[in-house]
Enzyme design. Structure first.
Site, PDB file in Angstrom:
ATOM      1  N   CYS A 329     -37.914   0.991 -10.050  1.00  6.27           N
ATOM      2  CA  CYS A 329     -38.620   0.126 -10.502  1.00  6.27           C
ATOM      3  C   CYS A 329     -40.219   0.492 -10.392  1.00  6.27           C
ATOM      4  O   CYS A 329     -40.626   1.457 -10.915  1.00  6.27           O
ATOM      5  CB  CYS A 329     -38.362  -1.365  -9.655  1.00  6.27           C
ATOM      6  SG  CYS A 329     -39.261  -2.678 -10.308  1.00  6.27           S
ATOM      7  N   HIS A 436     -32.577  -1.924  -9.737  1.00  7.85           N
ATOM      8  CA  HIS A 436     -32.256  -2.398  -8.721  1.00  7.85           C
ATOM      9  C   HIS A 436     -30.725  -2.320  -8.527  1.00  7.85           C
ATOM     10  O   HIS A 436     -29.822  -3.013  -9.263  1.00  7.85           O
ATOM     11  CB  HIS A 436     -33.023  -3.732  -8.049  1.00  7.85           C
ATOM     12  CG  HIS A 436     -34.492  -3.592  -8.148  1.00  7.85           C
ATOM     13  ND1 HIS A 436     -35.123  -2.705  -7.155  1.00  7.85           N
ATOM     14  CD2 HIS A 436     -35.129  -4.069  -8.947  1.00  7.85           C
ATOM     15  CE1 HIS A 436     -36.386  -3.135  -7.137  1.00  7.85           C
ATOM     16  NE2 HIS A 436     -36.430  -3.980  -8.282  1.00  7.85           N
TER      17      HIS A 436
END
Length: 491
Positions: A329, A436
Site C-alpha cells: 500500500c 493488505h
C-alpha cells in the site's frame, strides 16, 4: 423488542477491552446466540474492509470473526484515522466523511450522535445480543461533553456494563475505584461488575485485592483474567509498537520500517508466527543490520513518510540493502519514482520523488479505493492458489515503460476482472502492491520466506484457534454462573 447490550468499558486505553469483547463474542456464539460487536467510534489506522466496500476498525472485524459473522459498517460507524498529531480522516458508515483538525472534529461531534444510535438500533434489531466496547476511559472529564462511545452509549442502551482494569500496569485500585467515583450516578448504576485483566501468577494471591475492591466499591469482581502469552490476534492500533520489544538475533529476521502514521501493520503478524522468523520494527537505518529482507508497510500519510525516510537516512540505506524489499500500500507508493497529491488528499498535499526502487508513479485521487480483493501471483514462488486480501488507498499507481506487474487481480468485491496490478523489479528483488493481507495466504507467505532461506518445520503442529483459546481462558476466569447472567437475553 431490541436485543440487550452488554458493554465493556475500561479504565484507560489498552486495558484489554477489545480482546475481552472478542472473547465474549466467541463465548456467546458458542451458546447459539446471534451476537454482534459494536464500537461507536474508534481511532486507529489499522482498518478492515467489509464485503460492500465499507471501512471499519480492524479490531471490530476481529470481534466479528470471533462471533462467526461477517463484519459490517454498523458495527463501527465512526472511524478516526490519524494523519499526524492534529489532523485525521473521519470515516462515517464506512466512507470518508471529512478530514479535520481535532478542534474542528470536536465542534462537529454533535452531528454524529444520530449515526451512533441509528447503527446500534439496527444491530439490536438483527441480533440476539450486542456486545459494545468503549474507548479509552469513560471519565475523561474534559471530553465527556462530546462523548460518542462510552457511557452515553451505555445510558442510551441501558446496557449491562462491565469495567475493566489492567493490573499489569499497576495501580489497579486507583484505576477501578477512581473511575467509579468519577461516574455520574445514572452511569454508576449501570456498572454490574469489575474485571481484573492481565494478572500474572496465581489469581488466588489477589484474593485480598478482590475483597478490598468489593468492599470499597460495592460492585462485585466478576473475575481475574490471566495474562495470555502470544495470543495471535491483531493489535488494535500502533500503541503496541511503542512498547519495548526484545531483540532476537537468531533465525530469519525481517525488518519492517515503522513509518509515521503506520497503518495495518497486522499484515505482518503471520510472518512473525512462523517458527524461526522474527519481525523487527525499526526506525533507524542502523537497525537494518542482520535483516534478511525489508518491508515498507502502509501509512496514512505517504508524503510525510517519504520526508521522514529521507531525514532518517533511509534513502541511501535502502539503495545499498542487498536483500529483498517489499512494499504494501503506502509502502508500495514510497518505492516508486514519484508521489503526487495535487488535491491535498493527505495533509497539505504536494509532490515528492520516491525512493526510485520501482518504476511506478503515484497520483492521489479524491475517491478512496476500499474493496475486498482476490488476486493471483505472477511470480513462481507466489504459488498458484488465489490470494485473498483487501485494499484501502487513495493513491493510484501506474507502471512506467515495460515494468512488470506483480499480481493479476481476478476479483474486486463481487466484480470479476483480469487486471494486472503491483510491480516487481527486473531482478525480482523489489516488489510491491496495494493488497493488505497477502501474508495471511500460507502458500504465498511461505514461498517468499523460502526465497530468504527459511525452511518450514518438518513436523506439523495442529493449530489452536486463537479465539477458542482466548474464550476458554476468559470463561475459566469468569465462571459459568457469571456467563449465564451476562448472556441472558430474555426480557
Amino acid at each position: 423488542m431490541p436485543a440487550p447490550v452488554l458493554m465493556i468499558v475500561g479504565t484507560a486505553s489498552s486495558a484489554g477491552k477489545s480482546t475481552l469483547v472478542a472473547a465474549l463474542c466467541r463465548l456467546a456464539a458458542r451458546r447459539g446466540l446471534r451476537v454482534a460487536p459494536f464500537k461507536a467510534q474508534n481511532m486507529s489506522n489499522n482498518a478492515a474492509v467489509t464485503a460492500d466496500g465499507g471501512e471499519i476498525a480492524r479490531s471490530t472485524a476481529v470481534q466479528a470473526a470471533a462471533a462467526g459473522i461477517a463484519p459490517t459498517v454498523a458495527m463501527n460507524p465512526i472511524l478516526i484515522k490519524p494523519e499526524g498529531q492534529r489532523r485525521s480522516q473521519i470515516i462515517v458508515e464506512g466512507k470518508p466523511w471529512r478530514t479535520l483538525d481535532a478542534a474542528d472534529f470536536w465542534q462537529r461531534k454533535a452531528l454524529l450522535w444520530p449515526v451512533v444510535t441509528r447503527n446500534l438500533d439496527a444491530l439490536r434489531a438483527e441480533y440476539d445480543l450486542v456486545i459494545a466496547e468503549g474507548a479509552g476511559s469513560p471519565v475523561e472529564l474534559n471530553l465527556k461533553a462530546g462523548d460518542l462511545v462510552n457511557m452515553r452509549v451505555a445510558v442510551y442502551a441501558r446496557a449491562r456494563t462491565l469495567l475493566v482494569g489492567d493490573i499489569d500496569r499497576g495501580g489497579i485500585f486507583a484505576q477501578l475505584l477512581g473511575t467509579l467515583m468519577l461516574l455520574e450516578p445514572d452511569e454508576r448504576q449501570l456498572i454490574e461488575g469489575l474485571i481484573i485483566n492481565r494478572f500474572r501468577g496465581d489469581p488466588a494471591l489477589f484474593a485480598d485485592g478482590v475483597r478490598i475492591l468489593e468492599e470499597r466499591s460495592g460492585v462485585p469482581v466478576l473475575g481475574v483474567v490471566p495474562w495470555i502469552e502470544d495470543l495471535g490476534l491483531p493489535e488494535e492500533d500502533a500503541v503496541a509498537l511503542e512498547q519495548a520489544r526484545p531483540v532476537v538475533t537468531q533465525g530469519l529476521t525481517i525488518a519492517v520500517i515503522q513509518l509515521p502514521a503506520i497503518a495495518n501493520f497486522d499484515d505482518f503478524d503471520p510472518l512473525a508466527r512462523e517458527p524461526g522468523v522474527t519481525v523487527r520494527y525499526i526506525d533507524h537505518p542502523a537497525q537494518l543490520a542482520g535483516a534478511a529482507a525489508v518491508i515498507l508497510p502502509g501509512t496514512k500519510h505517504t508524503l510525510a513518510a517519504r520526508r521522514w525516510l529521507r531525514e532518517r537516512g533511509f534513502d541511501a540505506a535502502l539503495r545499498q540493502f542487498a536483500g529483498p524489499i517489499a512494499g504494501i500500500c503506502g509502502g508500495y507508493q514510497l518505492l516508486g519514482e514519484r508521489i503526487s497529491d495535487p488535491l491535498a488528499v493527505e495533509g497539505a498535499g504536494g509532490e515528492e520523488a520516491g525512493l526510485g526502487l520501482l518504476p511506478i508513479e503515484t497520483i492521489f485521487a479524491a475517491e478512496k479505493q476500499t474493496t475486498q480483493t482476490v488476486a493471483r501471483a505472477r511470480v513462481e514462488w507466489g504459488g498458484t492458489a488465489d490470494l485473498y486480501g483487501y485494499e484501502i488507498h487513495m493513491g493510484r499507481s501506474h507502471r512506467l515503460g515495460a515494468a512488470q506487474p506483480f499480481l493479476t487481480i481476478v476479483q474486486r468485491g463481487a466484480v470479476a476482472t483480469t487486471e494486472a496490478d503491483g510491480c516487481i523489479s527486473d531482478d525480482g528483488r523489489v516488489w510491491g502492491c496495494y493488497i493488505h493481507g497477502l501474508f495471511a495466504n500460507t502458500e504465498f507467505r511461505r514461498g517468499w520466506l523460502r526465497q530468504l532461506g527459511w525452511q518450514p518445520p518438518s513436523e506439523h503442529t495442529p493449530s489452536v484457534d486463537p479465539f477458542d483459546r482466548l474464550a476458554d481462558q476468559v470463561a475459566a476466569a469468569l465462571g459459568p454462573a457469571t456467563l449465564d447472567r451476562l448472556f441472558t437475553v430474555s426480557p
